[in-house]
Design an enzyme around this catalytic site. Structure first.
Site, mmCIF file in Angstrom:
data_model
loop_
_atom_site.group_PDB
_atom_site.id
_atom_site.type_symbol
_atom_site.label_atom_id
_atom_site.label_comp_id
_atom_site.label_asym_id
_atom_site.label_seq_id
_atom_site.Cartn_x
_atom_site.Cartn_y
_atom_site.Cartn_z
ATOM 1 N N THR A 285 9.865 -52.951 10.550
ATOM 2 C CA THR A 285 9.986 -54.304 10.313
ATOM 3 C C THR A 285 10.973 -54.736 9.074
ATOM 4 O OG1 THR A 285 8.062 -54.687 9.532
ATOM 5 C CG2 THR A 285 8.513 -54.874 11.937
ATOM 6 N N THR B 64 6.323 -48.783 11.009
ATOM 7 C CA THR B 64 5.150 -48.938 11.531
ATOM 8 C C THR B 64 4.710 -48.795 12.802
ATOM 9 O OG1 THR B 64 4.789 -50.528 9.775
ATOM 10 C CG2 THR B 64 3.179 -50.693 11.370
#
Length: 323
Positions: A88, A12
Site C-alpha cells: 500500500t 503486506t
C-alpha cells in the site's frame, strides 16, 4: 467464464507476521494461494508472481516493466480483466503510472492489504475477492486503472493513502470513490470524463519532489541543482505560494530549461496564480512554473516523468497538467 489474471507484486497482502518478534516480512509461500481454490468458480483465474517486494522497494523501472508485462499478457493470453496485488505504501504511484501508459481498456484493478494474512481481521482476502468482482464488471471497462480496497472503488488518478494503518486508508479527497462493492453487486455512481494516455515504454529522466515549509531558503534548491535533474515538483504552500528566499534559485533552474511543477501540500484543492507578492503564485506562474490541476506531489512527479518522455515544450507540459 471470463479470464482474469491475478498479478502479485508483494506487499503486506503477501506477508506474514512473526508472532514472536512482531516483524512482518515477505513469505516464500504466498498467503493468498489458499484463497484461489475457494473462489475458482468466480472466473477463469490465472495467477502470476511478477514480484515479491515490499512496496517501498518498488521502483519506476519495476512499474514500467509491469505495464509491459500486462500488455503482453493481454495480447498473448487473451486476458479480459486484471487484478494486481501490491503493497500500500506506493500503490497509488504504481496504479497511476499504469493508468497513464497502459493502452488497453480492459478492467485493471490494483488492491492490497493493511493487515498481514495471519493477523486478526486480515483484509487481504476480502480485498482480493472484491477486486476480482470489479474486474469482472462490464462497467469497469474503459474507466482506466481502478483501486479497490475496503469495499470502495477509486480512480488511480485521485486515490491516495491517508492513514498509516487504518484499513479505510485509501480515499479520494476531492471527489470520493467512483463506486462501491456490496454483497450482491458492483455499483458505479460516477465515471471520469477523460483519461490521459501516453505511448511511453521507458522513463529515463530524473525528477525530484520537494515539500515547501515555513522559512525554506535556497539551500535545498542549490543542492539539487548540482546534480543532474530533468524536472522538479514542489508541494507548495496553500494555493501555490513559496517563501521568497527560494525564488532566485528556482529562477536559475527555469533558465536552464528545467520544468518546475507546483502542486499544493494541502489535502484538498488546486494551485492557482492568485497572490502577487514575492513568492506568490502569480509571480511563480509568470516566471514559467507549471501549475497542476489537483494531483498530489507523488503523482505529479509520475506525470512529469511521463511528460518529459513525450515533449520538451513547457507549454505542452502545462497543457498536460491542466487535464
Amino acid at each position: 467464464m471470463k479470464k482474469i489474471l491475478i498479478i502479485h507484486t508483494g506487499g503486506t497482502i503477501a506477508m506474514i507476521e512473526d508472532k514472536q518478534t512482531g516483524s512482518v516480512k515477505p513469505n516464500e509461500h504466498h498467503p493468498l494461494a489458499s484463497i484461489i481454490p475457494a473462489i475458482k468458480d468466480m472466473a477463469d483465474l490465472k495467477e502470476d508472481i511478477f514480484l515479491n517486494l515490499p512496496s517501498p522497494h518498488i521502483t519506476i523501472a519495476h512499474m514500467v516493466k509491469l505495464a509491459s508485462h500486462i500488455e503482453q499478457k493481454i495480447t498473448d493470453d487473451h486476458i479480459e480483466g486484471i487484478v494486481i496485488t501490491h503493497g500500500t505504501d506506493t500503490l497509488e504511484e504504481t496504479a497511476y503510472l499504469l493508468d497513464l501508459i497502459v493502452q488497453s481498456d480492459i478492467p485493471i484493478v490494483v488492491t492490497g492489504a493493511m493487515r498481514s494474512s495471519n493477523e486478526l481481521g486480515s483484509d487481504g482476502p476480502h480485498n482480493l475477492v472484491s477486486s476480482i468482482r470489479v474486474a469482472l464488471s462490464e462497467e469497469a471497462r474503459g474507466q482506466g486503472v481502478l483501486v479497490v480496497l475496503n469495499d470502495e472503488i477509486h480512480t488511480a488518478k485521485n486515490v491516495t493513502k491517508t492513514h498509516s494503518s487504518n484499513i479505510a486508508t485509501f480515499q479520494s479527497p476531492q471527489y470520493g470513490p467512483v463506486g462501491i462493492v456490496t454483497k450482491h453487486r458492483i455499483t458505479f455512481h460516477h465515471k471520469p470524463i477523460r483519461r490521459d494516455r501516453y505511448q511511453v515504454r521507458e522513463l529515463k529522466k530524473n525528477v525530484i519532489l520537494l515539500k515547501a515549509f515555513a522559512g525554506m531558503d535556497e539551500s535545498l534548491i542549490e543542492a539539487i541543482s548540482s546534480s543532474p535533474i530533468n524536472g522538479l515538483v514542489i508541494e507548495a504552500l496553500g494555493q501555490g505560494n513559496l517563501p521568497p528566499a527560494v525564488v532566485p534559485a528556482l529562477q536559475k533552474l527555469l533558465e536552464q530549461d528545467i520544468p518546475i511543477v507546483l502542486v499544493s501540500r494541502c489535502f484538498n484543492g488546486i494551485v492557482q496564480d492568485v497572490y502577487g507578492y514575492d513568492g506568490g503564485g502569480k509571480q511563480l506562474k509568470e516566471m514559467g512554473m507549471i501549475f497542476s490541476n489537483g494531483l498530489n506531489g507523488q503523482k505529479a512527479r509520475i506525470k512529469l516523468l511521463v511528460a518529459l518522455e513525450t515533449t520538451e515544450s513547457r507549454e505542452k507540459i502545462q497543457q498536460m497538467f491542466y487535464q
